[in-house]
Design a protein around this motif. Structure first.
Motif, PDB file in Angstrom:
ATOM      1  N   ILE A  10       0.854  -1.188   0.000  1.00  0.00           N
ATOM      2  CA  ILE A  10       0.000   0.000   0.000  1.00  0.00           C
ATOM      3  C   ILE A  10       0.886   1.233   0.000  1.00  0.00           C
ATOM      4  CG2 ILE A  10      -1.789   1.244   1.255  1.00  0.00           C
ATOM      5  CD1 ILE A  10      -2.428  -1.529   2.577  1.00  0.00           C
ATOM      6  N   PRO A  11       0.872   2.009  -1.079  1.00  0.00           N
ATOM      7  CA  PRO A  11       1.799   3.132  -1.177  1.00  0.00           C
ATOM      8  C   PRO A  11       1.572   4.157  -0.063  1.00  0.00           C
ATOM      9  CG  PRO A  11       0.529   2.870  -3.205  1.00  0.00           C
ATOM     10  CD  PRO A  11      -0.018   1.904  -2.221  1.00  0.00           C
ATOM     11  N   TYR A  12       2.637   4.783   0.368  1.00  0.00           N
ATOM     12  CA  TYR A  12       2.533   5.817   1.381  1.00  0.00           C
ATOM     13  C   TYR A  12       3.488   6.957   1.067  1.00  0.00           C
ATOM     14  CZ  TYR A  12       6.813   3.914   3.515  1.00  0.00           C
ATOM     15  OH  TYR A  12       8.089   3.495   3.754  1.00  0.00           O
ATOM     16  N   ILE A  13       3.239   8.058   1.739  1.00  0.00           N
ATOM     17  CA  ILE A  13       4.045   9.253   1.520  1.00  0.00           C
ATOM     18  C   ILE A  13       4.776   9.578   2.811  1.00  0.00           C
ATOM     19  CG2 ILE A  13       3.946  11.725   0.993  1.00  0.00           C
ATOM     20  CD1 ILE A  13       2.872  10.537  -1.373  1.00  0.00           C
ATOM     21  N   ALA A  14       6.036   9.934   2.695  1.00  0.00           N
ATOM     22  CA  ALA A  14       6.816  10.313   3.872  1.00  0.00           C
ATOM     23  C   ALA A  14       7.428  11.684   3.634  1.00  0.00           C
ATOM     24  CB  ALA A  14       7.902   9.277   4.132  1.00  0.00           C
ATOM     25  N   LEU A  15       7.452  12.457   4.688  1.00  0.00           N
ATOM     26  CA  LEU A  15       8.001  13.807   4.578  1.00  0.00           C
ATOM     27  C   LEU A  15       9.310  13.896   5.354  1.00  0.00           C
ATOM     28  CD1 LEU A  15       7.481  16.852   3.719  1.00  0.00           C
ATOM     29  CD2 LEU A  15       6.656  17.157   6.052  1.00  0.00           C
ATOM     30  N   ARG A  16      10.332  14.367   4.650  1.00  0.00           N
ATOM     31  CA  ARG A  16      11.562  14.692   5.367  1.00  0.00           C
ATOM     32  C   ARG A  16      11.512  16.188   5.652  1.00  0.00           C
ATOM     33  NH1 ARG A  16      15.959  12.729   2.080  1.00  0.00           N
ATOM     34  NH2 ARG A  16      15.739  10.754   3.171  1.00  0.00           N
ATOM     35  N   ASP A  42       3.118  16.857  11.079  1.00  0.00           N
ATOM     36  CA  ASP A  42       2.778  16.363  12.408  1.00  0.00           C
ATOM     37  C   ASP A  42       3.132  14.881  12.569  1.00  0.00           C
ATOM     38  OD1 ASP A  42       1.721  16.444  14.958  1.00  0.00           O
ATOM     39  OD2 ASP A  42      -0.242  15.733  14.268  1.00  0.00           O
ATOM     40  N   LYS A  43       2.777  14.082  11.546  1.00  0.00           N
ATOM     41  CA  LYS A  43       2.923  12.626  11.674  1.00  0.00           C
ATOM     42  C   LYS A  43       4.142  12.073  10.938  1.00  0.00           C
ATOM     43  CE  LYS A  43      -1.287  12.169  13.519  1.00  0.00           C
ATOM     44  NZ  LYS A  43      -1.385  12.043  14.974  1.00  0.00           N
ATOM     45  N   GLY A  44       4.573  12.739   9.902  1.00  0.00           N
ATOM     46  CA  GLY A  44       5.726  12.269   9.142  1.00  0.00           C
ATOM     47  C   GLY A  44       5.362  11.315   8.023  1.00  0.00           C
ATOM     48  N   ILE A  45       4.250  10.560   8.214  1.00  0.00           N
ATOM     49  CA  ILE A  45       3.890   9.509   7.255  1.00  0.00           C
ATOM     50  C   ILE A  45       2.399   9.613   6.976  1.00  0.00           C
ATOM     51  CG2 ILE A  45       3.696   7.011   6.933  1.00  0.00           C
ATOM     52  CD1 ILE A  45       6.559   7.554   7.263  1.00  0.00           C
ATOM     53  N   TRP A  46       2.028   9.426   5.736  1.00  0.00           N
ATOM     54  CA  TRP A  46       0.610   9.312   5.402  1.00  0.00           C
ATOM     55  C   TRP A  46       0.396   8.062   4.563  1.00  0.00           C
ATOM     56  CZ3 TRP A  46      -1.834   9.655   0.485  1.00  0.00           C
ATOM     57  CH2 TRP A  46      -3.246   9.615   0.546  1.00  0.00           C
ATOM     58  N   VAL A  47      -0.488   7.202   5.041  1.00  0.00           N
ATOM     59  CA  VAL A  47      -0.795   5.970   4.312  1.00  0.00           C
ATOM     60  C   VAL A  47      -2.220   6.083   3.803  1.00  0.00           C
ATOM     61  CG1 VAL A  47      -0.787   3.456   4.401  1.00  0.00           C
ATOM     62  CG2 VAL A  47       0.602   4.741   6.005  1.00  0.00           C
ATOM     63  N   ASN A  48      -2.406   5.856   2.524  1.00  0.00           N
ATOM     64  CA  ASN A  48      -3.753   5.861   1.978  1.00  0.00           C
ATOM     65  C   ASN A  48      -4.386   4.511   2.283  1.00  0.00           C
ATOM     66  OD1 ASN A  48      -6.084   6.076   0.599  1.00  0.00           O
ATOM     67  ND2 ASN A  48      -5.159   6.638  -1.354  1.00  0.00           N
ATOM     68  N   SER A  49      -5.086   4.464   3.408  1.00  0.00           N
ATOM     69  CA  SER A  49      -5.560   3.158   3.876  1.00  0.00           C
ATOM     70  C   SER A  49      -6.670   2.608   2.984  1.00  0.00           C
ATOM     71  CB  SER A  49      -6.045   3.275   5.315  1.00  0.00           C
ATOM     72  OG  SER A  49      -6.837   4.430   5.456  1.00  0.00           O
ATOM     73  N   GLU A  50      -7.210   3.442   2.094  1.00  0.00           N
ATOM     74  CA  GLU A  50      -8.270   2.922   1.214  1.00  0.00           C
ATOM     75  C   GLU A  50      -7.718   2.121   0.048  1.00  0.00           C
ATOM     76  OE1 GLU A  50     -10.775   6.204   0.072  1.00  0.00           O
ATOM     77  OE2 GLU A  50     -10.792   6.842   2.159  1.00  0.00           O
ATOM     78  N   LEU A  51      -6.430   2.331  -0.242  1.00  0.00           N
ATOM     79  CA  LEU A  51      -5.839   1.602  -1.364  1.00  0.00           C
ATOM     80  C   LEU A  51      -5.563   0.162  -0.965  1.00  0.00           C
ATOM     81  CD1 LEU A  51      -3.228   3.905  -3.097  1.00  0.00           C
ATOM     82  CD2 LEU A  51      -5.419   3.133  -3.951  1.00  0.00           C
ATOM     83  N   ALA A  97      -6.735  14.832   4.115  1.00  0.00           N
ATOM     84  CA  ALA A  97      -6.248  14.442   5.437  1.00  0.00           C
ATOM     85  C   ALA A  97      -5.558  15.600   6.152  1.00  0.00           C
ATOM     86  CB  ALA A  97      -5.299  13.267   5.308  1.00  0.00           C
ATOM     87  N   GLY A  98      -5.231  16.644   5.413  1.00  0.00           N
ATOM     88  CA  GLY A  98      -4.560  17.782   6.055  1.00  0.00           C
ATOM     89  C   GLY A  98      -3.292  18.213   5.341  1.00  0.00           C
ATOM     90  N   GLY A  99      -2.944  17.486   4.258  1.00  0.00           N
ATOM     91  CA  GLY A  99      -1.814  17.902   3.431  1.00  0.00           C
ATOM     92  C   GLY A  99      -0.517  18.011   4.204  1.00  0.00           C
ATOM     93  N   ILE A 100       0.183  19.101   3.933  1.00  0.00           N
ATOM     94  CA  ILE A 100       1.518  19.263   4.517  1.00  0.00           C
ATOM     95  C   ILE A 100       1.462  19.313   6.038  1.00  0.00           C
ATOM     96  CG2 ILE A 100       1.487  21.796   4.295  1.00  0.00           C
ATOM     97  CD1 ILE A 100       4.667  20.042   3.517  1.00  0.00           C
ATOM     98  N   ASP A 101       0.377  19.875   6.587  1.00  0.00           N
ATOM     99  CA  ASP A 101       0.288  19.966   8.050  1.00  0.00           C
ATOM    100  C   ASP A 101       0.217  18.583   8.674  1.00  0.00           C
ATOM    101  OD1 ASP A 101       0.340  22.730   8.109  1.00  0.00           O
ATOM    102  OD2 ASP A 101      -1.807  22.826   7.618  1.00  0.00           O
ATOM    103  N   PHE A 102      -0.560  17.709   8.008  1.00  0.00           N
ATOM    104  CA  PHE A 102      -0.653  16.336   8.497  1.00  0.00           C
ATOM    105  C   PHE A 102       0.730  15.683   8.491  1.00  0.00           C
ATOM    106  CE2 PHE A 102      -1.135  11.802   8.013  1.00  0.00           C
ATOM    107  CZ  PHE A 102      -2.151  11.489   8.917  1.00  0.00           C
ATOM    108  N   LEU A 103       1.437  15.871   7.381  1.00  0.00           N
ATOM    109  CA  LEU A 103       2.743  15.225   7.252  1.00  0.00           C
ATOM    110  C   LEU A 103       3.755  15.802   8.237  1.00  0.00           C
ATOM    111  CD1 LEU A 103       3.053  14.817   3.396  1.00  0.00           C
ATOM    112  CD2 LEU A 103       2.946  12.997   5.092  1.00  0.00           C
TER     113      LEU A 103
END
Lengths: 735, 197
Positions: A481-487, A549-558, A541-547
């Motif tokens: 399940i693809p996810y996005i991570a923010l450095r 805060d959490k660092g990782i966003w997983v699209n749990s619907e995929l 989900a909140g875009g950059i602010d979410f990232l």
């Protein structure tokens, strides 16, 4: 924090603080154990944490940087990362040693003496930018855009930006870091499946057939991969069989280890495929439906690879090949993986293709517990994009060979976290090329540290390290399940350093001439926001602010997307030329006293990047040459004796480590050590700095290792263009 | 509420010898160069081609009967009710009697100040509801920390399910660090071929 609530904790913390300060904390109340937090040892306060992404190796694990009084005190794993699941390796923690390294470049440097003398003059950023822009403008004026070469040979997350800059400038050649152990692996996987990356789905497998990989020590998805492999071994009882020339940690912990003659893995793989085919153990249906070949053709092709023949080539007994092949085919699901030992040869591409074929034979391609192709999100950088004039090439030393021969003109060479002299084979050739001002008139290096290569640079720009900058990544998801991570920056860049992205953006504007058109997005944060905006679910989900805060966003619907192949036929393409075993010509007549020289990596080091980390060097700082006890006896060598190892390029002198755990015809020398210009820490001698611990460095007197690359000739796999790291033939004699 | 009895289980079927614990401990406890609170011993055994490798992460065993405590002349070290053996760095006079009496080489003198230190199960973290640093970071989940008095705890379950070992049981120290599937040669300080480092 349930069980013990925050208020209780603060109460305890306040009362206990005085006691803690005297080293006598109270015994705490019971509390369930939590992850992803850090507490100050002295004040008892929870530390502020900022999520980011590691860059000590290509795995890109989620990390949390813990802050106290504005300083990064510790690094931990981010429990939200679906790949690393909050775990971290030694290198990841030792990123702190990079951040507060006393040898970081303080400001832009201009060469003051001759190239390679190490004489520098500090200059301002303005001066540095202007000089580089002037050089690039000169190329533009003379219509020699093509002579600008950019090597971004370590930092995967900056690939796109580097490509953007080079393409906007209309440069001909860029290089990126080769993942998957070797470009050979990536080439073969792309050729067969159309995917850019592939990995064993080891969390669900029952049988791991391992050709030359060493996931216990190094893997391009190290922490995510090994924790799943261990889970499968313990929870599913998965069996692991390893073919390797030496007893790596992986081989030493495998259920079975078969020492093999270097470069012959492909023969064993195909012989196993033959056994599976001839005994009818294959998944006919899968082959017919999902590959562009047919069982009949396969059987005909494979009949040239009998176990008996494989035994004579590889030294692995035919009976073992038959037995393992049958086990592999009947344990379902099973997966065959390949690593450096199979891929870093001049026949590495066909070895990887053979391994893919072996997986196909048992229906283990893109299936649960088989060989999967995890694709991250395709991040879409902001428009306008420069025209696609070229592809990025995997890092290769051919560039320097061409420059040395005079067939590749260079106007400006820009290197980013690149250390071709240390990383490349034939180090001497590369350093000669870099030293020659007629061949490389201008060389600018962007790096946090001075190293063996930018010793020859004309300008060195101090780069912010990965804990000080922005990037958006989507690593290969092990769960599908693809996810996005923010450095994101955990702290501000040290001293006068700047992130690579900011350097390119500023440079683009100073160079002008159309280059700046593609860098109008402003800052790196805006570039990232533009990519985020194209993922609506993430925006919701909140875009950059979410990232942030959490660092990782997983699209749990995929859901994991399987069976969508990008190849023209929509099938795995083994045809028109079915994988073959290509013998390595110069291995065929090894004389008495000659050995195969192979290299390997340590679990605490990642090649050129970690020798200045005190915590890692303390654990592994020397690399004696591994030699089999029997061979050592013939040469009357004892542990610690010194040998002269000679290849066609010259010789090095190194102590030996006499072991039972290596093929008698092979000697092994690790990389990552034997640094000659990487600051003071690798030397292991005490020195004064703002860090009191550098006064205690101790390992210098034990030796700091020898680097094998100066005697490894440049040899390339004609297919995948990967370097034949393991193909060197050497003579060894006692000194 | 029943008293805690902290213990660590190190599952060597899982351990990959990666030294993450060694470095996590260095970072967490600011352990200076030259000394370690946590270390992974790696050995190789057998004869070619039948070779295996074995790992043994070591740390203070938080013994039930700690000789270091008995031998401290100034009562600077003692065993807490929850099982953790601690050192009061302000009382410690740096005489090294405890170093000499520890059968596991778990203690060291801090090279920056003349006091003795060792692993204390990251007590500051445990009391705040966190796992010890080495446990949290372990990529292979080989280290498990918990309360032996809690029947629901993973350490209790693991120890009731699997055969386990402790280091040098003949010393009568009753270590609270338990190993699952430890290799006898790795546990013996003199057997097995040593690593190169």
């Amino acid at each position: 924090m349930s069980g013990m609530n925050r208020r209780d904790f603060i109460k305890w913390g306040a009362g206990g603080m005085a006691l803690l300060a005297t080293g006598l904390p109270l015994e705490g109340e019971p509390a369930p154990l939590e992850k992803g937090k850090s507490i100050s040892r002295t004040t008892g306060r929870m530390r502020k944490s900022i999520p980011s992404v590691c860059m000590m190796c290509p795995a890109s694990c989620g990390i949390l940087g813990y802050l106290e009084y504005g300083k990064v005190i510790n690094i931990g794993g981010n429990p939200l990362d679906p790949n690393s699941r909050g775990r971290l390796c030694a290198k990841g923690i030792a990123g702190l040693n990079h951040l507060y390294n006393p040898d970081r470049i303080p400001s832009p440097l201009r060469r003051a003496g001759k190239r390679g003398e190490g004489q520098w003059k500090q200059i301002s950023w303005d001066e540095a930018f202007n000089e580089i822009a002037l050089r690039l403008n000169a190329l533009q004026a003379e219509k020699q855009h093509h002579n600008f070469i950019l090597r971004n040979a370590w930092d995967l997350s900056s690939n796109d930006l580097a490509w953007r800059f080079a393409s906007a400038f209309d440069s001909s050649t860029t290089f990126h870091h080769a993942v998957l152990e070797s470009p050979n692996g990536a080439f073969a996987i792309h050729d067969v499946s159309g995917h850019s990356i592939g990995v064993g789905d080891v969390s669900h497998t029952r049988y791991i057939l391992n050709f030359g990989a060493n996931p216990y020590e190094s893997h391009y998805l190290f922490v995510p991969f090994i924790q799943r492999l261990i889970d499968a071994r313990i929870n599913l009882g998965a069996k692991m069989v390893t073919f390797d020339v030496r007893i790596s940690q992986t081989a030493g912990k495998s259920d079975e280890w078969f020492p093999i003659i270097p470069g012959t893995d492909g023969m064993v793989v195909l012989a196993m495929a033959y056994v599976i085919a001839s005994e009818g153990l294959w998944d006919r249906e899968f082959i017919e439906r999902w590959t562009n070949t047919s069982p009949a053709r396969l059987l005909r092709h494979l009949s040239a690879y009998t176990p008996k023949k494989a035994e004579s080539v590889s030294g692995v007994r035919a009976s073992d090949i038959k037995r393992i092949a049958a086990e592999f085919a009947t344990a379902k699901p099973s997966v065959a993986i390949g690593g450096g030992g199979a891929l870093k040869h001049i026949n590495g591409t066909s070895n990887q293709k053979s391994i893919l074929l072996l997986n196909a034979m048992v229906g283990s391609l893109d299936t649960k517990g088989g060989f999967i192709f995890p694709q991250g999100y395709l991040l879409d950088p902001p428009d306008p994009k420069p025209p696609k004039s070229q592809r990025m090439n995997p890092e290769s030393q051919n560039l320097f060979v061409r420059v040395a021969r005079g067939t590749q003109p260079v106007g400006v060479l820009m290197t980013h976290m690149d250390n071709a002299v240390y990383r490349g084979p034939n180090s001497k050739l590369i350093s000669h090329v870099l030293e020659d001002e007629s061949k490389i008139p201008f060389h600018v290096s962007i790096d946090p540290f001075l190293n063996e290569s930018n010793l020859y640079a004309d300008i060195v720009l101090p780069e912010a390290i990965y804990l000080e900058r922005w990037d958006l990544l989507s690593p290969p998801p092990m769960e599908g399940i693809p996810y996005i991570a923010l450095r994101q920056p955990i702290v501000k860049p040290m001293a006068h350093s700047l992130p690579f992205s900011e350097i390119l953006i500023e440079l683009a504007h100073r160079v002008g001439g159309g280059v700046e058109r593609y860098f109008r997005f402003g800052k790196m944060e805006h570039y990232i926001e533009a990519m985020i905006r194209k993922i609506p679910k993430l925006v919701d989900a909140g875009g950059i602010d979410f990232l942030m805060d959490k660092g990782i966003w997983v699209n749990s619907e995929l859901k994991p997307d399987r069976k969508r192949l990008k190849t023209p036929s929509g099938k795995y393409e083994f045809e028109p030329s079915l994988p073959t075993y290509l013998p390595i010509p110069h291995h065929q007549q090894l004389k008495e006293g000659e050995f195969h020289l192979i290299t390997f990596q340590w679990n605490v080091h990642s090649y050129s990047q970690t020798a200045n980390c005190k915590w890692l060097m303390e654990i592994v700082h020397r690399n004696p040459l591994w030699i089999n006890e029997e061979a050592a006896k013939r040469m009357s060598l004892n542990n610690g004796d010194r040998v002269k190892v000679t290849s066609s390029l010259g010789s090095i002198v190194t102590p030996v480590f006499v072991t039972q755990g290596i093929h008698p015809r092979v000697v092994a020398l690790s990389d990552s050590l034997g640094r000659w210009n990487y600051g003071r820490t690798p030397q292991g001698k005490p020195f004064q700095s703002q860090d009191p611990e550098t006064n205690l460095l101790w390992w210098g007197k034990h030796g700091t290792g020898v680097h094998p690359n100066p005697i490894i000739p440049i040899l390339q796999d004609p297919l995948g263009e990967g370097q034949g790291w393991m193909d060197t033939v050497v003579k060894a004699e006692k000194v | 509420m029943k008293k805690k009895r902290y213990a660590m289980v190190i599952d060597l079927r899982r351990c990959i010898g990666c030294h993450s614990c060694s470095v996590a401990c260095k970072a967490e406890n600011r352990v200076p160069p030259g000394v370690f609170r946590s270390w992974v011993k790696i050995i190789e055994k057998g004869r070619y081609p039948n070779i295996t490798r074995h790992f043994l992460p070591t740390l203070c065993n938080q013994c039930e009967h700690p000789p270091c405590v008995i031998n401290c002349p100034v009562q600077a070290t003692w065993k807490q009710e929850d099982g953790i053996v601690i050192i009061d760095e302000h009382r410690c006079i740096g005489c090294k009697y405890c170093l000499a009496s520890c059968p596991y080489n778990a203690r060291y003198v801090n090279p920056l100040m003349p006091i003795v230190q060792k692993c204390y199960f990251c007590r500051h973290r445990v009391y705040a509801g966190l796992e010890p640093a080495c446990v949290e970071v372990c990529p292979a989940k080989a280290r498990i920390f918990g309360d032996l008095n809690n029947p629901e705890d993973e350490v209790t379950k693991l120890l009731s399910k699997h055969p386990f070992q402790t280091l040098k049981p003949e010393m009568g120290t009753y270590p609270q660090v338990y190993y699952i599937a430890a290799d006898a040669d790795a546990m013996d300080p003199f057997a097995g071929r040593k690593e190169w480092t």
